[in-house]
Design a protein around this motif. Structure first.
Motif, mmCIF file in Angstrom:
data_model
loop_
_atom_site.group_PDB
_atom_site.id
_atom_site.type_symbol
_atom_site.label_atom_id
_atom_site.label_comp_id
_atom_site.label_asym_id
_atom_site.label_seq_id
_atom_site.Cartn_x
_atom_site.Cartn_y
_atom_site.Cartn_z
ATOM 1 N N THR A 27 70.284 18.136 -28.584
ATOM 2 C CA THR A 27 71.625 18.344 -28.034
ATOM 3 C C THR A 27 72.669 17.342 -28.534
ATOM 4 O O THR A 27 73.859 17.542 -28.289
ATOM 5 C CB THR A 27 71.596 18.301 -26.497
ATOM 6 N N SER A 28 72.256 16.297 -29.223
ATOM 7 C CA SER A 28 73.221 15.284 -29.640
ATOM 8 C C SER A 28 73.630 15.386 -31.101
ATOM 9 O O SER A 28 74.614 14.769 -31.508
ATOM 10 C CB SER A 28 72.683 13.881 -29.353
ATOM 11 N N HIS A 29 72.889 16.130 -31.902
ATOM 12 C CA HIS A 29 73.185 16.256 -33.324
ATOM 13 C C HIS A 29 73.092 17.728 -33.731
ATOM 14 O O HIS A 29 72.085 18.366 -33.444
ATOM 15 C CB HIS A 29 72.167 15.486 -34.173
ATOM 16 N N THR B 259 72.185 6.978 -33.846
ATOM 17 C CA THR B 259 73.236 6.599 -32.898
ATOM 18 C C THR B 259 74.573 7.285 -33.188
ATOM 19 O O THR B 259 75.539 7.083 -32.457
ATOM 20 C CB THR B 259 73.429 5.068 -32.879
ATOM 21 N N SER B 260 74.620 8.089 -34.229
ATOM 22 C CA SER B 260 75.835 8.858 -34.524
ATOM 23 C C SER B 260 75.702 10.241 -33.885
ATOM 24 O O SER B 260 74.709 10.543 -33.235
ATOM 25 C CB SER B 260 76.002 9.011 -36.041
ATOM 26 N N ARG B 261 76.670 11.065 -34.108
ATOM 27 C CA ARG B 261 76.575 12.471 -33.699
ATOM 28 C C ARG B 261 76.622 13.347 -34.946
ATOM 29 O O ARG B 261 76.962 14.519 -34.892
ATOM 30 C CB ARG B 261 77.698 12.825 -32.727
ATOM 31 N N ALA B 262 76.260 12.750 -36.074
ATOM 32 C CA ALA B 262 76.327 13.438 -37.365
ATOM 33 C C ALA B 262 75.270 14.542 -37.448
ATOM 34 O O ALA B 262 74.210 14.460 -36.833
ATOM 35 C CB ALA B 262 76.098 12.438 -38.495
ATOM 36 N N TYR C 261 67.059 1.793 -30.751
ATOM 37 C CA TYR C 261 66.099 1.573 -29.676
ATOM 38 C C TYR C 261 66.790 1.679 -28.315
ATOM 39 O O TYR C 261 66.276 2.331 -27.399
ATOM 40 C CB TYR C 261 65.432 0.203 -29.852
ATOM 41 N N ALA C 262 67.966 1.086 -28.185
ATOM 42 C CA ALA C 262 68.729 1.177 -26.926
ATOM 43 C C ALA C 262 69.088 2.636 -26.637
ATOM 44 O O ALA C 262 69.020 3.080 -25.482
ATOM 45 C CB ALA C 262 69.991 0.316 -27.005
ATOM 46 N N TRP C 263 69.438 3.388 -27.673
ATOM 47 C CA TRP C 263 69.729 4.828 -27.531
ATOM 48 C C TRP C 263 68.499 5.543 -26.986
ATOM 49 O O TRP C 263 68.597 6.359 -26.066
ATOM 50 C CB TRP C 263 70.152 5.375 -28.893
ATOM 51 N N GLY C 264 67.333 5.225 -27.539
ATOM 52 C CA GLY C 264 66.084 5.826 -27.074
ATOM 53 C C GLY C 264 65.754 5.451 -25.638
ATOM 54 O O GLY C 264 65.285 6.288 -24.859
ATOM 55 N N LEU C 265 66.004 4.201 -25.273
ATOM 56 C CA LEU C 265 65.762 3.771 -23.892
ATOM 57 C C LEU C 265 66.654 4.532 -22.918
ATOM 58 O O LEU C 265 66.200 4.970 -21.858
ATOM 59 C CB LEU C 265 65.993 2.270 -23.743
ATOM 60 N N ARG C 266 67.920 4.700 -23.290
ATOM 61 C CA ARG C 266 68.842 5.453 -22.421
ATOM 62 C C ARG C 266 68.395 6.914 -22.302
ATOM 63 O O ARG C 266 68.419 7.493 -21.217
ATOM 64 C CB ARG C 266 70.273 5.384 -22.947
ATOM 65 N N ALA C 267 67.973 7.489 -23.419
ATOM 66 C CA ALA C 267 67.568 8.901 -23.419
ATOM 67 C C ALA C 267 66.319 9.146 -22.590
ATOM 68 O O ALA C 267 66.121 10.245 -22.071
ATOM 69 C CB ALA C 267 67.328 9.379 -24.855
ATOM 70 N N THR C 268 65.470 8.137 -22.444
ATOM 71 C CA THR C 268 64.193 8.315 -21.740
ATOM 72 C C THR C 268 64.146 7.576 -20.410
ATOM 73 O O THR C 268 63.075 7.466 -19.803
ATOM 74 C CB THR C 268 63.025 7.843 -22.621
ATOM 75 N N GLN D 7 63.849 16.993 -41.348
ATOM 76 C CA GLN D 7 63.188 15.731 -41.641
ATOM 77 C C GLN D 7 63.883 14.554 -40.959
ATOM 78 O O GLN D 7 63.238 13.602 -40.542
ATOM 79 C CB GLN D 7 63.094 15.517 -43.146
ATOM 80 N N MET D 8 65.194 14.626 -40.834
ATOM 81 C CA MET D 8 65.921 13.566 -40.139
ATOM 82 C C MET D 8 65.593 13.586 -38.648
ATOM 83 O O MET D 8 65.363 12.534 -38.038
ATOM 84 C CB MET D 8 67.425 13.727 -40.380
ATOM 85 N N PHE D 9 65.558 14.784 -38.057
ATOM 86 C CA PHE D 9 65.238 14.899 -36.638
ATOM 87 C C PHE D 9 63.806 14.431 -36.358
ATOM 88 O O PHE D 9 63.565 13.676 -35.416
ATOM 89 C CB PHE D 9 65.424 16.345 -36.156
#
Length: 195
Positions: free
Chosen positions: A68-70, A91-94, A42-49, A99-101
């Motif tokens: 752009t992150s994965h 939250t990884s860069r894996a 959720y924090a990742w999403g807040l930063r992204a938006t 379906q994951m995206f």
């Protein structure tokens, strides 16, 4: 069971005012108190938006951030025994597959107050000039996101790198720029209950 989830339609129907976003953030934080992986996602999403003014802006920013992150890898997997595997992946860069995206973007949109669903189907396939038809097979299977935007209904987004939906309405096709203006000036007229 999400405390304060009645705020979702309030946010979907209005520009993202600071007060409404703050109320939703408090409700989501309380709901995720026992889920550290989802709190981090959720924090990742807040930063992204950060700074997004409309649900459309939120969707575009998440779509771009995931693209752009994965990297894409059709053979990626999630740990079947980890109930928070998708949150850990966000939250990884894996690498990941469609379906994951799409599941990640859908869950993040929902956490950020935008109604969304995963859609699955097939992309166009390959044109065969000999038969004058398109050949569609299992490698053309795909998953994408549909986000509910006030005044427009469900609009497709494709966060998978290297893919775009072959439709004029798709944000990733580059044709949906008019939505930015529309989403700032329209309000929802009905509650889309089928998602």
């Amino acid at each position: 069971p999400w405390e304060g989830w009645d705020l979702r339609m309030e946010i979907a129907a209005a520009p993202r005012s600071g007060a409404v976003v703050a109320r939703l953030a408090g409700a989501v934080a309380a709901a995720l108190a026992s889920r550290p992986a989802w709190r981090a996602a959720y924090a990742w999403g807040l930063r992204a938006t950060a700074g997004a003014a409309t649900p459309y802006d939120v969707a575009l920013r998440l779509e771009e951030k995931l693209r752009t992150s994965h990297p894409y890898d059709g053979s990626s997997t999630l740990a079947a025994t980890d109930p928070d595997a998708l949150a850990h992946w966000i939250t990884s860069r894996a690498p990941g597959y469609c379906q994951m995206f799409s599941a990640s973007m859908t869950e993040l949109l929902r956490l950020l107050g935008v109604r969304a669903r995963v859609a699955e189907g097939f992309v166009t396939g390959r044109y065969d000039p000999a038969s004058k038809s398109y050949i569609v097979d299992d490698r053309d299977a795909h998953a994408w996101v549909e986000a509910w935007l006030p005044g427009s209904g469900f609009v497709p987004f494709d966060p998978t790198p290297g893919r775009s939906l072959p439709t004029r309405a798709s944000s990733s096709s580059g044709v949906a720029a008019a939505q930015t203006t529309r989403s700032k000036t329209t309000t929802a007229t009905s509650d889309p209950t089928t998602s």
